[in-house]
Design a protein around this motif. Structure first.
Motif, short mmCIF file in Angstrom:
data_model
loop_
_atom_site.label_atom_id
_atom_site.label_comp_id
_atom_site.label_asym_id
_atom_site.label_seq_id
_atom_site.Cartn_x
_atom_site.Cartn_y
_atom_site.Cartn_z
N ASP A 1 0.67 -1.07 0.00
CA ASP A 1 0.02 0.06 -0.21
C ASP A 1 0.92 1.23 0.06
OD1 ASP A 1 -2.74 1.26 0.58
OD2 ASP A 1 -1.37 2.10 1.91
N VAL A 2 0.20 2.41 -0.63
CA VAL A 2 1.32 3.42 -0.69
C VAL A 2 1.50 4.03 0.65
CG1 VAL A 2 -0.83 5.09 -0.75
CG2 VAL A 2 1.38 5.79 -2.07
N ASN A 3 0.90 3.80 1.42
CA ASN A 3 0.93 4.51 3.00
C ASN A 3 2.17 3.78 3.47
OD1 ASN A 3 -0.82 6.69 3.21
ND2 ASN A 3 -2.17 5.15 3.21
N LEU B 1 5.54 4.92 1.85
CA LEU B 1 5.92 6.58 2.33
C LEU B 1 6.24 6.67 3.75
CD1 LEU B 1 3.15 8.27 0.06
CD2 LEU B 1 5.76 7.68 -0.57
N ASP B 2 5.80 5.47 4.54
CA ASP B 2 6.14 5.51 6.00
C ASP B 2 7.72 5.62 6.13
OD1 ASP B 2 4.96 5.62 8.49
OD2 ASP B 2 5.85 3.77 8.71
N ARG C 1 0.38 11.68 -2.63
CA ARG C 1 0.10 10.98 -1.43
C ARG C 1 1.21 11.43 -0.35
NH1 ARG C 1 -2.94 10.39 0.74
NH2 ARG C 1 -2.63 8.49 2.10
N LEU C 2 2.32 11.72 -0.63
CA LEU C 2 3.28 12.24 0.39
C LEU C 2 2.77 13.58 0.98
CD1 LEU C 2 5.85 11.47 1.82
CD2 LEU C 2 7.18 12.69 -0.28
N GLU D 1 -0.07 14.48 0.96
CA GLU D 1 -1.48 14.66 1.70
C GLU D 1 -0.95 13.98 3.22
OE1 GLU D 1 -3.70 12.15 -0.81
OE2 GLU D 1 -4.14 13.80 -2.02
N ARG D 2 0.07 13.15 3.38
CA ARG D 2 0.48 12.50 4.61
C ARG D 2 0.94 13.74 5.31
NH1 ARG D 2 1.44 7.23 5.73
NH2 ARG D 2 3.32 7.61 6.69
N TYR D 3 1.74 14.56 4.95
CA TYR D 3 2.13 15.56 5.62
C TYR D 3 1.12 16.73 6.09
CZ TYR D 3 3.76 20.65 6.36
OH TYR D 3 3.70 21.88 6.84
N GLU E 1 -2.01 15.67 6.76
CA GLU E 1 -2.77 14.90 7.72
C GLU E 1 -2.01 14.77 9.12
OE1 GLU E 1 -3.20 11.39 5.81
OE2 GLU E 1 -4.58 11.97 4.25
N THR E 2 -0.67 14.64 9.03
CA THR E 2 0.12 14.32 10.25
C THR E 2 0.97 15.45 10.48
OG1 THR E 2 1.92 12.91 9.12
CG2 THR E 2 -0.29 11.91 9.51
#
Length: 539
Positions: A6-8, A11-12, A37-38, A40-42, A44-45
């Motif tokens: 999975d992409v997450n 990228l983790d 997606r990278l 979007e993770r930023y 979100e977190t």
């Protein structure tokens, strides 16, 4: 096994402050899904943050990939995601340009060929040393690679003047990437990556090698469209052991170019016929310029008695490929685009970098070795400003940051340079009527000026290297000499004093053999060049 994730999950592994190498020539080979997606993770977190991006060209187009991220950074007034980048070309990424101009992130720019060589040098553990950029804005005695105040202050990347056996060179460097974000078409479960549906190879393998090299081998994440149980070993571009994670992308984030989702003629699976391509039967003034360039190529074939290989830049030179094909001389004038294609019809604007029905496609580092070493016969590139001694500013203005692109490497290596562009800029109405150029309304911006804003081609060094240099416009053709620019040709229908000399900030030398441009470039219908080149090659 287990590399398809999975992409997450993939990228983790990216940490705050990482240096990330990203492939991409506009949208060709750009891992857009991973980038979006990278980011979007930023959002979100809050992590990862303070990333430094290094690229081979530009993983973006207008409102896509890195440019979309830059647009959202500006909209949200949040600049914690990216602390800086080394990008070689910004021309089709207006939001990235704004980040640079507003000094929001530190910004550096290598020429494309230097960047591709730098990735291979990192992989080999050797410095990147070249003569490319000497005497131009890239020279640290002028601006260097630093595009804004933050870059000049922090110097995360650098360029230095060095001497080897009494000769001057430039040394380019950036920090080694810990993460690589790359793209391919298909991967098997072991990670073996193919590029079968990609428009180009780009620097995907070189980036992978740089990330995996000692010391401190990093992590490579590949975006693909398909995962297969098996791929043909001869189709593998990046071996599986060099890739840590495979992520499948939705098709909308995996396009061959900015406007082409998939076209089999772009990745070389089919070859389209001439009937499918535009012709140049009724030339406008831009086609006049491109036709005149083609005539120069034909004269070179007559001189050498063999087919030639040439480079075409963005803008008007990209029209040259269409004329070459419509004249049926594409077996004799093989055009190349800096991203890797040989032959075919180069696309323009945001789609620049890909070609319809190329004869061959090389990895970009290999393509630029061709250019830097002068292995091609000639190049036609655009220009924005030309100075009295022939210096060229390709694209820089105070309010616009474009980056050097491939220009510095190509002008350094090519033995013959045919700069091609309109004589003036701004709103204009210039027509071709009955085989004559008619200037109804001229552009108000002078391009032949006393002092170009920045120097991308140093004419003095070019002459020392023995280059043949022409400046081709719709109304005049100039030649570079040791005394300056010489006006050699003018278009039928123009007044030399009013339409040429009065529209220049300096006075060129007027040749004693001044003559009209070949009327073939102004006539309707093909110019009939096939017979000329066939005769030249047969002799």
């Amino acid at each position: 096994m287990g590399k398809v994730v999975d992409v997450n999950v993939a990228l983790d592994v990216i940490r705050d402050g990482d240096v990330i190498a990203v492939s991409g020539f506009n949208m060709a080979t750009t891992p857009e899904y991973l980038l979006i997606r990278l980011y979007e993770r930023y959002k979100e977190t809050g992590h990862p943050r303070d990333l430094f991006i290094v690229t081979d060209t530009l993983p973006a187009s207008r409102g896509r990939a890195l440019d979309l991220i830059a647009e959202r950074m500006i909209r949200d007034n949040d600049f914690g995601f990216i602390r800086g980048f080394m990008i070689t070309f910004f021309g089709v990424a207006p939001s990235l340009q704004r980040l640079v101009i507003e000094n929001r992130v530190e910004a550096y720019s290598f020429p494309i060929g230097v960047a591709t060589r730098w990735f291979r040098s990192v992989a080999s553990g050797v410095p990147t040393i070249t003569k490319v950029g000497l005497g131009t804005f890239l020279d640290p005695r002028q601006d260097g690679i630093y595009l804004n105040g933050l870059a000049r202050e922090r110097r995360t990347c650098r360029v230095e003047l060095i001497s080897i056996n009494g000769d001057e060179y430039l040394l380019y460097d950036c920090p080694k990437p810990r993460v690589g974000l790359i793209r391919g078409s298909t991967a098997d479960e072991f990670g073996n990556l193919t590029m079968s549906e990609e428009a180009i190879y780009g620097s995907v393998l070189a980036i992978t090698q740089a990330v995996k090299a000692q010391p401190n081998p990093g992590v490579v994440i590949a975006q693909v469209l398909y995962v297969s149980r098996f791929v043909n070993p001869r189709d593998v571009h990046v071996p599986g052991p060099l890739i840590d994670y495979i992520v499948t992308s939705p098709p909308e984030y995996h396009t061959q170019s900015a406007s082409v989702r998939y076209d089999p003629s772009i990745c070389g699976r089919v070859v389209v016929s001439n009937a499918c391509l535009p012709n140049n039967d009724k030339p406008n003034f831009e086609y006049v310029i491109a036709r005149r360039v083609v005539l120069e190529f034909v004269r070179l074939i007559e001189k050498l008695g063999r087919p030639i290989a040439v480079n075409l830049g963005i803008g008007i030179p990209a029209l040259v490929a269409k004329i070459i094909r419509s004249e049926g001389v594409d077996d004799y004038i093989v055009t190349t685009v800096e991203s890797g294609p040989w032959g075919g019809i180069a696309l323009s604007d945001d789609d620049f970098g890909v070609a319809i029905s190329p004869k061959a496609i090389l990895p970009m580092p290999d393509q630029f070795i061709m250019y830097e070493g002068g292995i091609i016969d000639a190049a036609s590139l655009g220009f924005m400003q030309v100075g009295p001694n022939g210096d060229v500013n390709p694209s820089f203005l105070p309010e616009r940051v474009t980056g050097p692109g491939g220009f510095p490497v190509i002008v350094h290596g090519s033995p013959r340079l045919y700069f091609a562009g309109a004589f003036t800029a701004g709103k204009r109405d210039i027509a071709v009527v009955n085989g004559r150029l008619t200037i109804i309304r001229d552009g108000q911006i002078i391009k032949f000026i006393k002092k170009p804003y920045k120097v991308g081609f140093n004419a003095e060094l070019g002459l020392k290297m023995g280059k043949e240099v022409l400046y081709i416009t719709e109304r005049a053709v100039f030649r570079l000499t040791g005394e300056g620019l010489v006006l050699e040709e003018y278009a039928p229908g123009v007044d030399i004093e009013r339409d040429i000399l009065a529209k220049m900030e300096f006075e060129p030398i007027v040749s004693r053999h001044l003559q009209p441009m070949d009327d073939a470039v102004f006539r309707d219908g093909p110019m009939g060049l096939l017979e000329v080149v066939e005769k030249a090659v047969r002799r």
